[in-house]
Design a protein around this motif. Structure first.
Motif, PDB file in Angstrom:
ATOM      1  N   THR A 261       0.900  -1.085   0.150  1.00 50.68           N
ATOM      2  CA  THR A 261      -0.061  -0.066  -0.187  1.00 50.68           C
ATOM      3  C   THR A 261       0.840   1.156   0.001  1.00 50.68           C
ATOM      4  O   THR A 261       1.808   1.110   0.905  1.00 50.68           O
ATOM      5  CB  THR A 261      -0.870  -0.016   1.119  1.00 50.68           C
ATOM      6  OG1 THR A 261      -1.771  -1.299   1.238  1.00 50.68           O
ATOM      7  CG2 THR A 261      -1.608   1.029   1.139  1.00 50.68           C
ATOM      8  N   ASP A 262       0.507   2.178  -0.832  1.00 53.02           N
ATOM      9  CA  ASP A 262       1.447   3.174  -0.727  1.00 53.02           C
ATOM     10  C   ASP A 262       0.774   4.479   0.254  1.00 53.02           C
ATOM     11  O   ASP A 262      -0.146   4.203   0.827  1.00 53.02           O
ATOM     12  CB  ASP A 262       1.512   4.120  -2.296  1.00 53.02           C
ATOM     13  CG  ASP A 262       0.082   4.685  -2.600  1.00 53.02           C
ATOM     14  OD1 ASP A 262      -0.713   4.990  -1.927  1.00 53.02           O
ATOM     15  OD2 ASP A 262       0.005   4.692  -3.718  1.00 53.02           O
TER      16      ASP A 262
ATOM     17  N   GLY B 100      -2.813   5.229   0.878  1.00 54.87           N
ATOM     18  CA  GLY B 100      -3.709   4.269   0.895  1.00 54.87           C
ATOM     19  C   GLY B 100      -4.100   3.307  -0.146  1.00 54.87           C
ATOM     20  O   GLY B 100      -5.285   2.407  -0.314  1.00 54.87           O
ATOM     21  N   THR B 101      -3.396   3.458  -1.383  1.00 53.83           N
ATOM     22  CA  THR B 101      -3.446   2.784  -2.529  1.00 53.83           C
ATOM     23  C   THR B 101      -3.014   1.540  -2.642  1.00 53.83           C
ATOM     24  O   THR B 101      -2.019   1.536  -2.468  1.00 53.83           O
ATOM     25  CB  THR B 101      -3.510   3.540  -4.075  1.00 53.83           C
ATOM     26  OG1 THR B 101      -4.145   4.819  -3.822  1.00 53.83           O
ATOM     27  CG2 THR B 101      -3.670   3.004  -5.171  1.00 53.83           C
ATOM     28  N   ALA B 102      -3.726   0.366  -2.740  1.00 55.14           N
ATOM     29  CA  ALA B 102      -2.984  -0.875  -3.032  1.00 55.14           C
ATOM     30  C   ALA B 102      -2.346  -0.948  -4.288  1.00 55.14           C
ATOM     31  O   ALA B 102      -2.882  -0.519  -5.379  1.00 55.14           O
ATOM     32  CB  ALA B 102      -4.033  -1.892  -2.972  1.00 55.14           C
ATOM     33  N   ARG B 103      -1.107  -1.333  -4.237  1.00 49.33           N
ATOM     34  CA  ARG B 103      -0.307  -1.435  -5.622  1.00 49.33           C
ATOM     35  C   ARG B 103       0.664  -2.864  -5.832  1.00 49.33           C
ATOM     36  O   ARG B 103       0.560  -3.365  -4.683  1.00 49.33           O
ATOM     37  CB  ARG B 103       0.787  -0.272  -5.676  1.00 49.33           C
ATOM     38  CG  ARG B 103       0.209   1.092  -5.689  1.00 49.33           C
ATOM     39  CD  ARG B 103       1.196   2.218  -5.517  1.00 49.33           C
ATOM     40  NE  ARG B 103       1.995   1.753  -6.713  1.00 49.33           N
ATOM     41  CZ  ARG B 103       3.240   2.652  -7.102  1.00 49.33           C
ATOM     42  NH1 ARG B 103       3.351   3.681  -5.973  1.00 49.33           N
ATOM     43  NH2 ARG B 103       3.816   2.525  -8.125  1.00 49.33           N
TER      44      ARG B 103
END
Length: 223
Positions: free
Chosen positions: A152-153, A156-159
């Motif tokens: 997660t960056d 809060g974005t899953a990558r």
């Protein structure tokens, strides 16, 4: 098989208090050295223990500590914070031959939260590496040549991203820190050298000479 570390005993409140104390100190915190329990514990998954301002400030401080050391990665436990957070960056000028043999290319700065990696393919590579928490030492570690990292960056974005060569080594090293694993747990211990001996004898692009003279990885492929 590597030992499975115990989970950190820190509560969410204690993690936040620790971070706030470090941020309020106004100086670069010391890097925790091997022997401290925090380096042998499963760090807590990040799930909102810090607000966005605190998280951004901690990431900025970790980057500053990493540059000051200097290093190419730093995990929160190395500052005594048992949280699954790490920063990575590799912008150092390296000899062209070393870069080619080790597959080392620049890595732009980024922060990872709750990372997990898995190998891509069956390739592996063995090279000397060190750690800011084992000051003055280097040892050969065989690692996956390519990995896929889920994380997660800070927004809060899953990558998900794939890394190979030296970048994959950095990713694996820092992710291991968050699970209580140090590079010496994976190392060829007969290769262990202090920095002076490494610089004088083994700072070659590959490890063939060290392998022959120190007697590790017998019969293995030339790397």
């Amino acid at each position: 098989m590597l030992h499975v570390s115990n989970p950190t005993p820190f509560s969410a409140a204690r993690i936040r208090e620790t971070v706030q104390e470090i941020l309020a100190a106004g100086v670069l915190p010391p890097i925790v050295q091997a022997g401290h329990p925090v380096l042998r514990q499963q760090a807590a998954a990040f799930d909102g223990q810090l607000d966005s301002t605190e998280l951004a400030a901690l990431i900025a401080l970790m980057r500053e500590v990493m540059h000051d050391a200097p290093g190419v990665g730093l995990a929160a436990p190395q500052l005594g914070i048992p949280l699954q957070l790490a920063v990575l960056e590799d912008q150092y000028d390296v000899d062209a031959e070393i870069s080619a043999v080790r597959g080392r290319s620049p890595l732009e700065f980024f922060a990872v939260i709750n990372p997990a990696y898995r190998p891509v393919g069956n390739g592996s590579a063995a090279f000397y590496e060190g750690c800011l928490s084992l000051h003055g030492l280097q040892a050969v570690v065989a690692r996956h040549e390519s990995v896929r990292l889920d994380f997660t960056d800070p927004s809060g974005t899953a990558r998900q991203q794939e890394f190979s060569g030296w970048q994959a080594r950095i990713v694996q090293h820092e992710t291991d820190h968050l699970h209580g694993i140090l590079y010496i747990d994976r190392a060829e211990l007969r290769s262990l050298s202090n920095n002076a001996e490494y610089g004088a004898r083994w700072a070659h692009p590959g490890i063939d000479l060290a392998r022959q003279e120190l007697g590790f990885l017998p019969g293995g492929p030339a790397i």
